[in-house]
Write a protein that holds these residues in place. Structure first.
Motif, PDB file in Angstrom:
ATOM      1  N   ARG A  94      47.491  25.696  82.154  1.00 22.12           N
ATOM      2  CA  ARG A  94      46.976  26.663  83.124  1.00 22.12           C
ATOM      3  C   ARG A  94      47.915  27.857  83.223  1.00 22.12           C
ATOM      4  O   ARG A  94      47.472  29.009  83.369  1.00 22.12           O
ATOM      5  N   ARG A  98      46.763  31.554  82.224  1.00 24.50           N
ATOM      6  CA  ARG A  98      46.957  32.612  83.219  1.00 24.50           C
ATOM      7  C   ARG A  98      47.736  33.781  82.608  1.00 24.50           C
ATOM      8  O   ARG A  98      47.398  34.955  82.796  1.00 24.50           O
ATOM      9  N   ALA A 124      40.361  25.017  83.661  1.00 25.75           N
ATOM     10  CA  ALA A 124      41.246  26.081  84.119  1.00 25.75           C
ATOM     11  C   ALA A 124      40.597  26.841  85.269  1.00 25.75           C
ATOM     12  O   ALA A 124      39.760  27.715  85.037  1.00 25.75           O
ATOM     13  N   GLU A 126      41.718  29.182  86.931  1.00 24.13           N
ATOM     14  CA  GLU A 126      42.016  30.606  86.799  1.00 24.13           C
ATOM     15  C   GLU A 126      40.900  31.329  86.042  1.00 24.13           C
ATOM     16  O   GLU A 126      40.542  32.465  86.377  1.00 24.13           O
ATOM     17  N   ASP A 439      37.723  18.008  86.368  1.00 28.36           N
ATOM     18  CA  ASP A 439      38.477  18.878  85.464  1.00 28.36           C
ATOM     19  C   ASP A 439      38.635  18.264  84.072  1.00 28.36           C
ATOM     20  O   ASP A 439      39.394  18.806  83.246  1.00 28.36           O
TER      21      ASP A 439
END
Length: 1002
Positions: A94, A98, A124, A126, A439
């Motif tokens: 992540r 990012r 993710a 983000e 996830d």
């Protein structure tokens, strides 16, 4: 040029470049890292693992190569695992994603990610936050593969845009999903401008740690280098101390320091700082006195921590409980310290070297400082601090995603000291498990849910059963079907007690698509329980019946296949009223499995059509994938190879849409057999190798089995032997004896061809009690019969040959395939019937079968199989020996020889050539050799030496040599050197080599 150090909680593009002049004793490692960077810039990426104890210099080396990469214009992205168990799944990745979003910006990121962006977003947040219009798909193992593949391809594409370095620190603390994603990246990194540098503490890996378990997979998957770091030698210790203190230490001090620190650079620096920072006079004297060297580095760290104020030590205790980085807002809430006082305390620790500043605040200067602080907190106090941190997290206004993983960890630790907190530990552990499963971090979901079950107490049985089902599904997707079935079994027992048919059905459906010893009987037991107490939901009943059908078809009990027929009919009957396409397909799939014996070929074609119709009506590629696959294997069984090849191409298109590993694997496997049938052996091996690589990460043995079977088929036709083939076969046979017969037959055939028939018979003894009804699963019936035929022929067992012949003859006009996807293709059934009939001495029947085989194999465009059958037929005619048979044998052998030469089928060049020599030697005259020369050529083909030929034909050695030279002149080949082979070569190799050269031009 100094750069700003990254904030690990927000972005990780750049770290502050350290003073690299203090890196000593690492010249070889720096050269290796520089070479890896050079290779990446040249388009050959790789992975370098730096491993060693804490403080050994892993991060310093990573920072040095990062600085070098940035200087050369590469993008640099950092991801760091954390010791704090509350970290979310995929935490290092992540951070990488990012950072990549920051570098590329929104539009470029979307362009490079392509269609995979929705899959990447599943792991993710983000990406989800940046692209709010993405539609999430249901999570499963295939979805996780797509997400991992999407991340890997994104990094590869980004590296083509700009050479890239990814640094993954502290992988010993990484969660299992992060390591599996890294393994996936290892499989594609070689074709990129991407260098990945990972660091980990090898001594902190438990025997079952996922990184230790998968290191071999990393090495096999890509260009991976492991770089162990050891302590500095005495010369480097002196150099380091000279840099840090400006003094040259005495030799006995160096020895003592090495004893205390084992040459660990961090430890050496801390000891040197402690000595140099002492306010007593004469620092040179202190360094020259061994008694002044402290006993153990821990004493140095504790001395520094103890020198801090009491308020600062309290802050450090809370910080050590909370994680590596200091969350000042969280610490302020947990300690009730004013923000200003907290900042003053952090400055104090920074001056002491315990903390360091970063762009987002403060963090421990080294993980060893955090470890030391945490270890010194008494157990009861530690539990209380975890509770204070958990309360502060709960009270804090939400910032984005709820910190369920952190709350679960802290409340679980706090509950060790306060039973009143067990309910909160349970609630947040369940929530963290659900979030991890969402996830696609199934290994983390297992950890959280197992912890939750430890806090259940007086929970209602139905609620416990739901948790067990969630745990079972997470274990299944994490690749542990045995443990998944254990959880499902406990849930099923609760369902029995409650009389809950829905619960029983869902327990039976936890594990799907996996069978084998220890798995299949348990799945059947769960299905039987669900059938005894049927659900009122028709869709669940259909799914259970489908699951039961698949399971029954994998079992060896005599009545299992018959029961599967009845169960699949029930599923199809129920599906008539169903509207859910998944439920309808489940029934079709069940029926397809029930009809996967060779007798069901026509119905399998029709079921494939139904799956394709369902796919067109719903737009679902998964239905098309299966439908084309089923039609391909049915058409191949019927010998309609052109049509089958079209279906395989269509299946490949559907697999490309799905981006599922299983679909891709099935497609590559089918293509490998089609390529073999066409005689394109290089392509056949490439497809098989690609399929094998795709299945390497799976613990299921089927990928290795099919790769070995294909390799042996290529070897039989071409003589090409895979590296380590023998060792792989033996290892697989030991590990999976139920799947070993093909390898036993292959080896026994080798032994028999070398004249070692007694050994071959001993090896095949387990197969001698051949019974048709014992062959399971039935979709392998034709392949199993083909292997049984080879075994009977190899050891000349006429009784076994008769039994196998009777079993195969109903399928005389078909091909030998695996009837549940084109996982094997061994040629026409008639070919094997010819060999069986010949072994029984039924030469007319054998001739008839061989002619049928040649006609079918020619019609379906299978030149390697045609040449093989022609050679067997010609050898049979040679055995008959009459003039008409010999005249018929010669054109067969000539055609086989021409095809074998064109396709480089070395064993068949030799056998066809031997037939031609033997036929010519028996009176067929239209060739360039005299009868005496034919006798010489025949004996050469049998591997006899020059002197042996002279003795056999009552010639002098000189006359024998002259005859051989004339043979050479007539055939345009020089064979003299071949008649003087070294004595240690096997006679069979001599014969093959001689005949290959004799007939290269003939």
């Amino acid at each position: 040029m100094a750069q700003t150090k990254r904030d690990l909680s927000t972005v990780s593009e750049v770290r502050q470049a350290p003073d690299h002049s203090v890196i000593v004793g690492r010249q070889a490692e720096l050269r290796e890292l520089a070479a890896g960077l050079d290779r990446a810039f040249a388009g050959r990426g790789g992975i370098v693992f730096l491993k060693g104890e804490p403080g050994i210099g892993k991060t310093s080396l990573a920072e040095k190569v990062a600085a070098d990469a940035a200087t050369r214009g590469a993008a640099v992205h950092w991801g760091r695992s954390t010791q704090a168990e509350g970290a979310p799944p995929y935490w290092p990745w992540r951070q990488i994603l990012r950072s990549l979003l920051r570098e590329l910006e929104r539009e470029e990121f979307a362009r490079l990610a392509g269609a995979a962006i929705s899959d990447i977003a599943q792991i993710a947040p983000e990406v989800r936050d940046m692209f709010t219009d993405l539609v999430a798909e249901a999570g499963d193992e295939a979805g996780r593969f797509r997400a991992y593949d999407g991340v890997a391809q994104l990094l590869v594409e980004a590296s083509r845009h700009r050479p890239t370095l990814v640094v993954l620190e502290d992988l010993h603390w990484a969660d299992a999903p992060s390591l599996i994603l890294l393994q996936h990246l290892a499989g594609v990194v070689a074709r990129s401008q991407l260098l990945v540098v990972g660091t980990y503490r090898d001594r902190e890996l438990s025997p079952d740690h996922v990184l230790r378990a998968r290191l071999g997979d990393f090495v096999r998957a890509g260009d991976v280098v492991e770089m162990p770091l050891s302590g500095l030698g005495s010369t480097d210790v002196v150099a380091l101390l000279r840099m840090l203190t400006s003094f040259d230490p005495a030799p006995d001090v160096v020895r003592r320091l090495q004893e205390q620190t084992a040459g660990n650079p961090f430890f050496l620096k801390e000891v040197a700082r402690a000595l140099a920072g002492d306010d007593r006079p004469h620092p040179r004297a202190r360094l020259d006195e061994p008694a002044n060297v402290p006993e153990g580095v821990a004493a140095v760290l504790l001395r520094r921590i103890s020198s801090l104020s009491a308020s600062m030590r309290e802050v450090l205790a809370v910080a050590a409980v909370a994680g590596h980085q200091l969350d000042l807002s969280l610490i302020a809430a947990a300690t009730d310290l004013p923000r200003a006082a907290l900042l003053d305390a952090c400055d104090e620790a920074t001056k002491a070297g315990v903390l360091v500043r970063d762009a987002g605040g403060y963090e421990f200067a080294h993980g060893l400082y955090r470890d030391t602080v945490y270890a010194e907190i008494p157990a009861a106090r530690r539990a209380g601090l975890h509770g204070e941190v958990a309360d502060a997290l709960e009270r804090r206004p939400p910032r984005g995603e709820a910190p369920a993983t952190q709350l679960a960890h802290h409340f679980a630790q706090a509950a060790l000291g306060d039973d009143a907190l067990r309910q909160k530990a349970f609630t947040y552990s369940v929530r963290a498990g659900e979030q991890a499963a969402s996830d696609l971090a199934y290994e983390e979901a297992v950890r959280h849910l197992e912890r939750a079950l430890g806090f259940t107490g007086e929970i209602a049985p139905a609620r416990r059963a739901e948790l067990l089902l969630s745990l079972g599904r997470a274990r299944y997707h994490a690749g542990d079907p045995g443990a998944a079935l254990s959880a499902a079994g406990e849930a099923s027992r609760i369902g029995e007690q409650l009389g809950d048919g829905d619960l029983l059905a869902r327990a039976a459906l936890v594990v799907r698509g996996v069978g084998g010893p220890g798995i299949t009987p348990l799945v059947k037991s769960l299905c039987d329980s669900a059938v005894r107490h049927p659900s009122v939901d028709p869709s669940l009943r259909i799914q259970v019946l489908s699951q039961l059908t698949v399971t029954l078809m994998q079992m060896v009990e005599p009545d299992a296949a018959l029961r599967a027929q009845d169960v699949s009919v029930q599923a199809m009957r129920l599906a008539r009223e169903a509207t859910d396409p998944d439920i309808v397909f489940a029934a079709i799939h069940a029926r397809q499995m029930a009809r996967s014996s060779p007798d069901g070929v026509e119905e399998r074609l029709e079921l494939g059509d139904r799956a394709l119709v369902l796919g067109r009506e719903t737009g679902r590629a998964v239905f098309a994938d299966w439908g084309h696959g089923w039609r391909a294997d049915a058409l191949a069984q019927l010998g309609r190879m052109d049509e089958a090849e079209v279906e395989i191409a269509e299946q490949g298109r559907a697999a490309a849409v799905l981006r599922e590993p299983l679909a891709r694997w099935r497609h590559l496997l089918a293509r490998s057999w089609i390529a073999l049938l066409r005689g394109d052996f290089d392509a056949a091996r490439n497809f098989a190798d690609e399929a094998h690589a795709l299945g390497t990460g799976s613990s299921h043995p089927i990928a290795e089995f099919h790769h070995l079977v294909h390799a042996l088929a290529v070897e039989e036709l071409t003589g090409y032997v895979e590296d380590n083939r023998g060792a792989r076969m033996e290892r697989f046979a030991r590990q999976h004896p139920e799947m070993a017969p093909p390898f036993l037959v292959f080896r026994a055939t080798e032994l028999a061809s070398e004249g070692r028939r007694a050994e071959a018979q001993t090896m095949l003894r387990p197969l001698m009690g051949f019974k048709l009804e014992n062959i399971r699963p039935v979709m392998t019936l034709l392949a199993a019969l083909a292997y049984a035929a080879k075994a009977a022929v190899a050891i000349n067992d006429t009784a076994m040959a008769s039994d196998v012949y009777v079993s195969m003859v109903p399928y005389a006009g078909q091909n030998v395939v695996t009837c549940a996807g084109l996982a094997s293709l061994f040629g026409s059934v008639a070919h094997y019937l010819g060999r069986l009939a010949g072994t029984q001495g039924r030469l007319e029947d054998a001739s008839r079968h061989y002619e049928s085989a040649i006609a079918l194999e020619t019609a379906m465009g299978a030149p390697p199989f045609v040449a093989r059958t022609q050679v067997f037929y010609a050898e049979l005619l040679l055995e008959r020996g009459d003039a008409a048979a010999l005249r018929k044998a010669r054109p067969l052998a000539e055609e086989a020889l021409a095809t074998s030469k064109e396709l480089n089928m070395r064993p068949w060049i030799a056998r066809a050539g031997a037939v031609l020599v033997a036929v010519a030697g028996r009176g067929i005259e239209d060739h360039p050799l005299s009868r005496r020369e034919l006798e010489v050529a025949t004996l050469v083909s049998e591997g006899l030496s020059n002197n042996a030929i002279a003795g056999r034909l009552h010639l002098s050695g000189i006359r024998s040599r002259r005859r051989a030279l004339k043979v050479h002149q007539q055939l345009g080949q020089y064979v003299d050197c071949l008649m003087h082979q070294t004595s240690h070569r096997r006679a069979v190799d001599k014969r093959i080599d001689v005949v290959v050269i004799l007939f290269r031009e003939f």
